[in-house]
Design a protein around this motif. Structure first.
Motif, PDB file in Angstrom:
ATOM      1  N   MET A   1      10.092 -53.242  -8.507  1.00 44.35           N
ATOM      2  CA  MET A   1       9.975 -53.493  -6.951  1.00 44.35           C
ATOM      3  C   MET A   1       8.869 -52.419  -6.224  1.00 44.35           C
ATOM      4  SD  MET A   1      12.984 -53.434  -4.284  1.00 44.35           S
ATOM      5  CE  MET A   1      13.950 -54.831  -4.818  1.00 44.35           C
ATOM      6  N   ARG A   2       8.138 -53.085  -5.297  1.00 44.71           N
ATOM      7  CA  ARG A   2       7.204 -52.046  -4.729  1.00 44.71           C
ATOM      8  C   ARG A   2       7.852 -51.296  -3.365  1.00 44.71           C
ATOM      9  NH1 ARG A   2       2.703 -55.442  -1.313  1.00 44.71           N
ATOM     10  NH2 ARG A   2       4.641 -56.310  -0.502  1.00 44.71           N
ATOM     11  N   GLN A   3       7.448 -50.012  -3.447  1.00 41.74           N
ATOM     12  CA  GLN A   3       7.872 -49.309  -2.376  1.00 41.74           C
ATOM     13  C   GLN A   3       6.837 -48.654  -1.629  1.00 41.74           C
ATOM     14  OE1 GLN A   3      10.700 -46.236  -3.787  1.00 41.74           O
ATOM     15  NE2 GLN A   3      11.411 -47.402  -5.458  1.00 41.74           N
ATOM     16  N   ILE A   4       6.951 -48.616  -0.235  1.00 39.74           N
ATOM     17  CA  ILE A   4       5.594 -48.040   0.453  1.00 39.74           C
ATOM     18  C   ILE A   4       6.570 -46.846   1.309  1.00 39.74           C
ATOM     19  CG2 ILE A   4       4.410 -48.601   2.715  1.00 39.74           C
ATOM     20  CD1 ILE A   4       5.279 -51.605   1.915  1.00 39.74           C
ATOM     21  N   PRO A   5       5.755 -45.726   1.037  1.00 36.72           N
ATOM     22  CA  PRO A   5       6.253 -44.452   1.625  1.00 36.72           C
ATOM     23  C   PRO A   5       6.282 -44.440   3.068  1.00 36.72           C
ATOM     24  CG  PRO A   5       4.436 -43.936   0.137  1.00 36.72           C
ATOM     25  CD  PRO A   5       4.683 -45.506  -0.043  1.00 36.72           C
ATOM     26  N   VAL A   6       6.931 -43.997   3.918  1.00 38.15           N
ATOM     27  CA  VAL A   6       6.892 -43.980   5.499  1.00 38.15           C
ATOM     28  C   VAL A   6       6.887 -42.609   5.679  1.00 38.15           C
ATOM     29  CG1 VAL A   6       8.271 -44.614   7.489  1.00 38.15           C
ATOM     30  CG2 VAL A   6       8.395 -45.982   5.424  1.00 38.15           C
ATOM     31  N   ASP A   7       5.920 -42.045   6.588  1.00 41.35           N
ATOM     32  CA  ASP A   7       5.601 -40.843   7.220  1.00 41.35           C
ATOM     33  C   ASP A   7       6.283 -40.531   8.362  1.00 41.35           C
ATOM     34  OD1 ASP A   7       4.579 -38.270   7.999  1.00 41.35           O
ATOM     35  OD2 ASP A   7       2.787 -39.037   8.402  1.00 41.35           O
ATOM     36  N   THR A   8       7.416 -39.787   8.313  1.00 45.66           N
ATOM     37  CA  THR A   8       8.106 -39.398   9.501  1.00 45.66           C
ATOM     38  C   THR A   8       7.698 -38.334  10.167  1.00 45.66           C
ATOM     39  OG1 THR A   8       9.977 -38.406   8.019  1.00 45.66           O
ATOM     40  CG2 THR A   8      10.117 -41.023   8.546  1.00 45.66           C
ATOM     41  N   SER A   9       6.726 -37.348   9.630  1.00 46.36           N
ATOM     42  CA  SER A   9       6.626 -36.141  10.196  1.00 46.36           C
ATOM     43  C   SER A   9       6.195 -36.004  11.761  1.00 46.36           C
ATOM     44  CB  SER A   9       5.595 -35.533   9.321  1.00 46.36           C
ATOM     45  OG  SER A   9       4.217 -36.148   9.529  1.00 46.36           O
ATOM     46  N   THR A  10       5.771 -37.080  12.157  1.00 45.28           N
ATOM     47  CA  THR A  10       5.426 -36.985  13.787  1.00 45.28           C
ATOM     48  C   THR A  10       6.228 -37.880  14.603  1.00 45.28           C
ATOM     49  OG1 THR A  10       3.850 -38.824  13.425  1.00 45.28           O
ATOM     50  CG2 THR A  10       2.992 -36.577  13.157  1.00 45.28           C
ATOM     51  N   ALA A  11       7.343 -38.158  14.059  1.00 49.89           N
ATOM     52  CA  ALA A  11       8.308 -39.063  14.715  1.00 49.89           C
ATOM     53  C   ALA A  11       9.651 -38.344  15.221  1.00 49.89           C
ATOM     54  CB  ALA A  11       8.742 -40.301  14.051  1.00 49.89           C
ATOM     55  N   MET A  12      10.212 -38.574  16.451  1.00 52.68           N
ATOM     56  CA  MET A  12      11.491 -37.940  16.691  1.00 52.68           C
ATOM     57  C   MET A  12      12.648 -38.841  16.399  1.00 52.68           C
ATOM     58  SD  MET A  12      12.939 -37.169  20.539  1.00 52.68           S
ATOM     59  CE  MET A  12      12.948 -38.821  21.060  1.00 52.68           C
ATOM     60  N   VAL A  13      13.480 -38.473  15.671  1.00 52.79           N
ATOM     61  CA  VAL A  13      14.427 -39.456  15.009  1.00 52.79           C
ATOM     62  C   VAL A  13      15.849 -38.765  15.511  1.00 52.79           C
ATOM     63  CG1 VAL A  13      15.460 -40.291  12.835  1.00 52.79           C
ATOM     64  CG2 VAL A  13      12.861 -39.847  12.909  1.00 52.79           C
ATOM     65  N   MET A  14      16.507 -39.952  15.968  1.00 52.13           N
ATOM     66  CA  MET A  14      18.149 -39.404  16.158  1.00 52.13           C
ATOM     67  C   MET A  14      19.089 -40.560  15.839  1.00 52.13           C
ATOM     68  SD  MET A  14      18.451 -39.524  20.278  1.00 52.13           S
ATOM     69  CE  MET A  14      16.466 -39.175  20.603  1.00 52.13           C
ATOM     70  N   VAL A  15      20.405 -40.110  15.541  1.00 52.88           N
ATOM     71  CA  VAL A  15      21.357 -40.934  15.070  1.00 52.88           C
ATOM     72  C   VAL A  15      21.440 -41.831  16.103  1.00 52.88           C
ATOM     73  CG1 VAL A  15      23.597 -41.291  14.188  1.00 52.88           C
ATOM     74  CG2 VAL A  15      22.263 -39.236  13.681  1.00 52.88           C
ATOM     75  N   ALA A  16      21.591 -43.251  15.751  1.00 49.99           N
ATOM     76  CA  ALA A  16      22.251 -44.422  16.624  1.00 49.99           C
ATOM     77  C   ALA A  16      23.354 -44.808  16.487  1.00 49.99           C
ATOM     78  CB  ALA A  16      21.110 -45.522  16.778  1.00 49.99           C
ATOM     79  N   ASP A  45      22.380 -46.120  11.139  1.00 51.19           N
ATOM     80  CA  ASP A  45      21.254 -46.469  12.198  1.00 51.19           C
ATOM     81  C   ASP A  45      20.526 -45.207  12.927  1.00 51.19           C
ATOM     82  OD1 ASP A  45      21.915 -48.982  11.390  1.00 51.19           O
ATOM     83  OD2 ASP A  45      22.878 -49.556  13.246  1.00 51.19           O
ATOM     84  N   VAL A  46      19.266 -45.205  12.691  1.00 47.17           N
ATOM     85  CA  VAL A  46      18.617 -44.170  13.494  1.00 47.17           C
ATOM     86  C   VAL A  46      17.501 -44.880  14.336  1.00 47.17           C
ATOM     87  CG1 VAL A  46      18.762 -42.379  11.631  1.00 47.17           C
ATOM     88  CG2 VAL A  46      16.745 -43.762  11.570  1.00 47.17           C
ATOM     89  N   MET A  47      17.348 -44.256  15.645  1.00 46.31           N
ATOM     90  CA  MET A  47      16.220 -44.316  16.758  1.00 46.31           C
ATOM     91  C   MET A  47      14.981 -43.607  16.133  1.00 46.31           C
ATOM     92  SD  MET A  47      16.156 -44.448  20.693  1.00 46.31           S
ATOM     93  CE  MET A  47      16.365 -42.699  20.974  1.00 46.31           C
ATOM     94  N   PHE A  48      14.112 -44.320  15.925  1.00 47.44           N
ATOM     95  CA  PHE A  48      12.769 -43.837  15.394  1.00 47.44           C
ATOM     96  C   PHE A  48      11.824 -44.173  16.529  1.00 47.44           C
ATOM     97  CE2 PHE A  48       8.876 -43.842  12.969  1.00 47.44           C
ATOM     98  CZ  PHE A  48       8.952 -43.111  11.848  1.00 47.44           C
ATOM     99  N   VAL A  49      11.403 -42.654  17.010  1.00 46.37           N
ATOM    100  CA  VAL A  49      10.377 -42.992  18.222  1.00 46.37           C
ATOM    101  C   VAL A  49       9.046 -41.970  17.793  1.00 46.37           C
ATOM    102  CG1 VAL A  49      10.228 -42.249  20.496  1.00 46.37           C
ATOM    103  CG2 VAL A  49      12.399 -42.533  19.649  1.00 46.37           C
TER     104      VAL A  49
END
Length: 114
Positions: A1-16, A45-49
């Motif tokens: 199955m194809r997987q695409i890495p997601v760069d979260t280093s510049t995002a603000m993430v908090m629990v929704a 669930d997380v809020m990804f900004v």
């Protein structure tokens, strides 16, 4: 199955929404487990900004990868996030989407002293 890495280093993430067990079979209530490790899988669930845009992502995470108090609004760090496209057919209707999985979700708030 194809997987695409997601760069979260510049995002603000908090629990929704706090973590809950992932259900593999809604009829029986069977909880999903990781095929390789046998660990119970959780959904959170997380809020990804990022760049002024906010999205709610539903992540699947092994229970062993959840650390700290993850109440609503808690800032978190995500480790090893990948996106996986999926497609299935049920009762003649095709459905598709993207699922997200993380190796770990870690609270960024310091534990409070007792």
């Amino acid at each position: 199955m194809r997987q695409i890495p997601v760069d979260t280093s510049t995002a603000m993430v908090m629990v929704a929404q706090s973590p809950a067990p992932k259900i593999a079979n809604r009829q029986t209530g069977e909880v999903a487990t990781d095929r390789e490790t046998g660990a119970t899988l959780m959904t959170i669930d997380v809020m990804f900004v990022m760049d002024g845009n906010a999205e709610i992502l539903n992540l699947t995470v092994p229970e062993t990868g959840i650390s700290g108090e993850l109440a609503m609004g808690t800032p978190v760090a995500l480790t090893g996030v990948v996106a996986r496209p999926w497609e299935n057919e049920f009762n003649g209707q095709k459905r598709h989407g993207i699922s997200f999985r993380a190796v770990a979700v870690t609270s960024l708030t310091a534990p409070q002293a007792a």
